[in-house]
Design an enzyme around this catalytic site. Structure first.
Site, PDB file in Angstrom:
ATOM      1  N   LYS A  28       0.834  -1.210   0.000  1.00 22.69           N
ATOM      2  CA  LYS A  28       0.000   0.000   0.000  1.00 22.69           C
ATOM      3  C   LYS A  28       0.870   1.263   0.000  1.00 22.69           C
ATOM      4  CE  LYS A  28      -2.831   0.585   3.637  1.00 22.69           C
ATOM      5  NZ  LYS A  28      -2.528   1.860   4.339  1.00 22.69           N
ATOM      6  N   SER A  29       1.879   1.293   0.845  1.00 25.22           N
ATOM      7  CA  SER A  29       2.734   2.488   0.929  1.00 25.22           C
ATOM      8  C   SER A  29       3.418   2.752  -0.411  1.00 25.22           C
ATOM      9  CB  SER A  29       3.821   2.280   1.988  1.00 25.22           C
ATOM     10  OG  SER A  29       3.246   2.178   3.255  1.00 25.22           O
ATOM     11  N   ARG A  33       2.826   5.935  -3.313  1.00 28.91           N
ATOM     12  CA  ARG A  33       3.988   6.734  -3.742  1.00 28.91           C
ATOM     13  C   ARG A  33       4.238   6.603  -5.233  1.00 28.91           C
ATOM     14  NH1 ARG A  33       4.255   5.605   1.564  1.00 28.91           N
ATOM     15  NH2 ARG A  33       5.547   6.842   2.983  1.00 28.91           N
ATOM     16  N   ARG A 128      -9.027  11.950  12.226  1.00 31.83           N
ATOM     17  CA  ARG A 128      -7.589  11.784  12.455  1.00 31.83           C
ATOM     18  C   ARG A 128      -6.835  13.119  12.405  1.00 31.83           C
ATOM     19  NH1 ARG A 128      -5.732   6.726   8.968  1.00 31.83           N
ATOM     20  NH2 ARG A 128      -3.857   6.997  10.238  1.00 31.83           N
ATOM     21  N   SER A 173       7.094   9.077  12.264  1.00 35.20           N
ATOM     22  CA  SER A 173       6.003   8.919  11.306  1.00 35.20           C
ATOM     23  C   SER A 173       6.521   9.064   9.875  1.00 35.20           C
ATOM     24  CB  SER A 173       4.913   9.968  11.565  1.00 35.20           C
ATOM     25  OG  SER A 173       4.038  10.019  10.444  1.00 35.20           O
ATOM     26  N   ASP A 325       1.678  -1.178  11.811  1.00 33.36           N
ATOM     27  CA  ASP A 325       0.335  -1.630  11.396  1.00 33.36           C
ATOM     28  C   ASP A 325       0.046  -3.072  11.818  1.00 33.36           C
ATOM     29  OD1 ASP A 325      -0.218   0.818  10.246  1.00 33.36           O
ATOM     30  OD2 ASP A 325       0.631   0.239   8.308  1.00 33.36           O
ATOM     31  N   ARG A 399      -7.734  -3.409   9.312  1.00 36.31           N
ATOM     32  CA  ARG A 399      -6.836  -4.344   9.998  1.00 36.31           C
ATOM     33  C   ARG A 399      -7.503  -4.981  11.221  1.00 36.31           C
ATOM     34  NH1 ARG A 399      -2.545  -3.604   6.713  1.00 36.31           N
ATOM     35  NH2 ARG A 399      -1.978  -1.446   6.278  1.00 36.31           N
TER      36      ARG A 399
HETATM   37  C1  S3P Z   1       2.549   4.698   6.192  1.00 32.36           C
HETATM   38  C2  S3P Z   1       3.116   4.981   7.397  1.00 32.36           C
HETATM   39  C3  S3P Z   1       2.566   4.512   8.680  1.00 32.36           C
HETATM   40  C4  S3P Z   1       1.515   3.424   8.518  1.00 32.36           C
HETATM   41  C5  S3P Z   1       0.604   3.652   7.365  1.00 32.36           C
HETATM   42  C6  S3P Z   1       1.370   3.829   6.075  1.00 32.36           C
HETATM   43  C7  S3P Z   1       3.183   5.236   4.971  1.00 32.36           C
HETATM   44  O1  S3P Z   1       1.994   5.619   9.347  1.00 32.36           O
HETATM   45  O2  S3P Z   1       0.756   3.273   9.696  1.00 32.36           O
HETATM   46  O3  S3P Z   1      -0.302   2.567   7.203  1.00 32.36           O
HETATM   47  O4  S3P Z   1       2.877   4.749   3.860  1.00 32.36           O
HETATM   48  O5  S3P Z   1       4.021   6.148   5.089  1.00 32.36           O
HETATM   49  P1  S3P Z   1       2.915   6.590  10.251  1.00 32.36           P
HETATM   50  O6  S3P Z   1       4.238   6.671   9.646  1.00 32.36           O
HETATM   51  O7  S3P Z   1       2.234   7.915  10.275  1.00 32.36           O
HETATM   52  O8  S3P Z   1       2.957   5.921  11.598  1.00 32.36           O
END
Ligand code: S3P
EC number: 2.5.1.19
Length: 444
Positions: A28-29, A33, A128, A173, A325, A399
Site C-alpha cells: 500500500k505504501s 507513492r 484523524r 512517522s 500496522d 486491519r
Molecule cells: C505509512 C506509514 C505509517 C503506517 C501507514 C502507512 C506510509 O503511518 O501506519 O499505514 O505509507 O508512510 P505513520 O508513519 O504515520 O505511523
C-alpha cells in the site's frame, strides 16, 4: 464509503490445516507513492503490481484531478506525469476516503503548488489529526484552514514562492517525513528531515529511483534525510512487491491453525517493515524466506510459514515503527500463545484508522481473552485457548476486521465482525484468498 452497507461476517476454526501458495496484493505504501511520484515526473511511468484497494484508488483519483493522466493497461497502470510544480488546481473537493497516507502525503505535494484545494475523507479519516503535517508544511509558506483540532475537511492554499523545510519529527512517522519531502520537491535549496527513529523509507528509495538527489545519514538512533529541491524527476517503472502488512494475516492464520503450511510469493522485505517477522521468530514461529532479492531499491522474497507453537513475547517500544500496522494481528497471536505478552510504546496506535490500542483490547476481551492497557502498553494474558463467541466492532478499520477473522480460526466458538467491507481498503480479495487456503470465513 460513508453510505456503505456493513457486511457482517463470521470466522470459525477449520477442521484441517491451511495450505497453499499465494500472492498478496501490492504494498500500500509503495502503491500510493508510485502514483504520486509518477504524477510529478516527466514522462510515462508503468506500475506493475499496484494495490487496487480503495485507499490507493483514492490517490489515483486525486492525482488525476490534479492533472496527471492515469490509466490501466492490462494488469499494469500507466501514469503520465506533469513534472515538478506542474500539477493544476482541482475542480472539486479531493476525497481521500479512509486513507491517512493519501491525505498526509498529498498535503505535502499541495503545500508547494500555488493553488487552492480542499481535501476530505470518510468518518474515520475526518477524526484523524492533520496538525502533524499542517505544522511543518506551514513553514513553506502554504496556508491551511481546517476544522477544530486540525481535522479534515482541510483547505490548502499552496505557497507561490515555497521555502525549503527543515523539520525534526516529534513522532516517528513516515507519513509526516514523506509529506515534508514531497513539499521539498517544489522548493528551491535543500529540504531536510530528522527522524528520532528510522521509519519506512519507501519515499527516499523511490525519490532516488526517479532521479532525485537524496542523502541519508545516521543521526543518533535516527536518521537525517536531505533532499535537493526542484530536481527533474524522470518517469521510472515500478514493480510493487506484495505488502508485508497484508502477508501478516495469512502468515498469522497459518501459525495458529495446527497442520498448516503456506507459502507467500514476492513479499516486500524492506528492513524497516519487518518488525513483525522478527517478533514472530522470537515467539518460536517457523518462517523461511528463500529467494531474497532487491528490485527498484526494495528487498523482497518468498515466505513459507509452518504451524508453530508460539510463546509469549515482550516487544520493545523502539520496534514500533517497523511494525506499526501489525499490532492488532500480533495481539491475536499473543492471545493464542501461552504466557503474558507485553507490547510496549503503542501511543501512535491511538491515531490510526481507529483507536487501535483500545479496539484491539476490546477485540480480544469480547472473545474471552484477558487483556490490559497499561499507559501505552498492551498486555495480553495468553492461556493457549481462545473461547471466542464475540461480536467484534471494527470501527471502519480494515486491519481490525482481518485480525478478528484470523482470531476466529483458532477460537472454540465462531468470532463475528460487524463489518467486513473496509477490508477492501488494503486487501481486496482477502476472504476469497483465505478460503482458498482452507480458512472458514463467511458472510453471516
Ligand atoms: C505509512 C506509514 C505509517 C503506517 C501507514 C502507512 C506510509 O503511518 O501506519 O499505514 O505509507 O508512510 P505513520 O508513519 O504515520 O505511523
Amino acid at each position: 464509503m460513508d453510505q456503505h452497507s456493513p457486511r457482517p461476517h463470521l470466522s470459525r476454526r477449520p477442521v484441517k490445516g491451511l495450505s497453499g501458495r499465494l500472492s498478496v496484493p501490492g504494498d500500500k505504501s509503495i502503491s500510493h507513492r508510485a502514483l504520486m511520484f509518477g504524477a510529478l515526473a516527466v514522462g510515462q511511468t508503468r506500475i506493475s503490481g499496484l494495490l487496487e484497494g480503495e485507499d490507493v484508488l483514492r490517490t489515483a483519483a486525486a492525482m488525476r484531478a490534479l492533472g496527471a493522466e492515469i490509466s490501466r493497461d492490462g494488469a499494469d497502470w500507466l501514469v503520465c506525469g506533469r513534472g515538478i510544480g506542474g500539477l493544476v488546481e482541482p475542480a472539486d473537493v479531493l476525497d481521500m476516503g479512509n486513507s491517512g497516507t493519501a491525505a498526509r502525503l498529498l498535503a505535502g505535494i499541495l503545500a508547494t503548488h500555488p493553488f487552492y484545494a480542499v481535501m476530505t475523507g470518510d468518518a474515520s479519516l475526518r477524526k484523524r489529526p492533520m496538525g502533524r503535517v499542517v505544522d511543518p508544511l506551514s513553514a513553506s509558506g502554504a496556508q491551511f484552514f481546517a476544522r477544530a483540532g486540525n481535522r479534515l475537511p482541510l483547505t490548502i492554499l499552496g505557497a507561490r514562492d515555497p521555502l525549503p523545510l527543515f523539520y525534526r519529527l516529534p513522532v516517528a512517522s513516515a507519513q509526516v517525513k514523506s509529506a515534508v519531502l514531497l513539499a521539498g520537491l517544489n522548493a528551491p535549496g535543500y529540504t531536510e528531515v530528522e527522524e528520532p527513529e528510522p521509519t519506512r523509507d519507501h519515499s527516499e528509495n523511490m525519490l532516488r529511483h526517479f532521479g532525485a538527489e537524496v542523502t541519508v545519514t545516521q543521526a543518533g538512533a535516527g536518521r537525517h534525510i536531505r533532499l535537493k529541491g526542484q530536481p527533474e524527476l524522470r518517469a521510472a517503472d515500478v514493480d510493487v512487491p506484495g505488502d508485508p502488512s497484508s502477508a501478516a494475516f495469512p502468515v498469522a492464520a497459518a501459525l495458529l491453525v495446527p497442520g498448516s503450511e503456506v507459502t507467500i510469493a514476492n513479499v516486500g522485505l524492506n528492513p524497516l517493515r519487518t518488525g513483525l517477522f522478527q517478533t514472530l521468530r522470537e515467539m518460536g514461529a517457523r518462517l523461511d524466506v528463500p529467494n531474497q532479492r532487491t528490485e527498484g531499491g526494495e528487498k523482497l522474497g518468498d515466505m513459507t510459514v509452518t504451524y508453530s507453537e508460539l510463546r509469549a513475547v515482550d516487544v520493545p517500544p523502539e520496534r514500533a515503527p517497523s511494525m506499526i500496522d501489525e499490532y492488532p494481528i500480533l495481539a491475536v497471536l499473543c492471545a493464542t500463545a501461552r504466557g503474558t505478552s507485553r507490547l510496549r510504546g503503542l501511543s501512535e496506535l491511538r491515531v490510526k484508522e481507529s483507536d487501535r490500542l483500545a479496539a484491539t483490547a476490546a477485540l480480544l476481551r469480547v472473545n474471552g481473552v484477558e487483556v490490559e492497557v497499561d499507559g501505552d502498553d498492551l498486555i495480553i494474558h495468553g492461556t493457549g485457548t481462545i473461547p471466542g463467541g464475540g461480536l467484534v466492532e471494527t470501527h471502519m478499520d480494515h486491519r481490525l476486521a482481518m485480525s478478528a477473522l484470523v482470531l476466529g480460526q483458532a477460537a472454540s466458538e465462531p468470532v463475528r465482525i460487524d463489518d467486513a467491507s473496509f477490508i477492501d481498503t488494503s486487501f481486496p480479495g482477502f476472504l476469497k484468498l483465505m478460503r482458498g487456503l482452507g480458512a472458514e470465513m463467511a458472510a453471516s
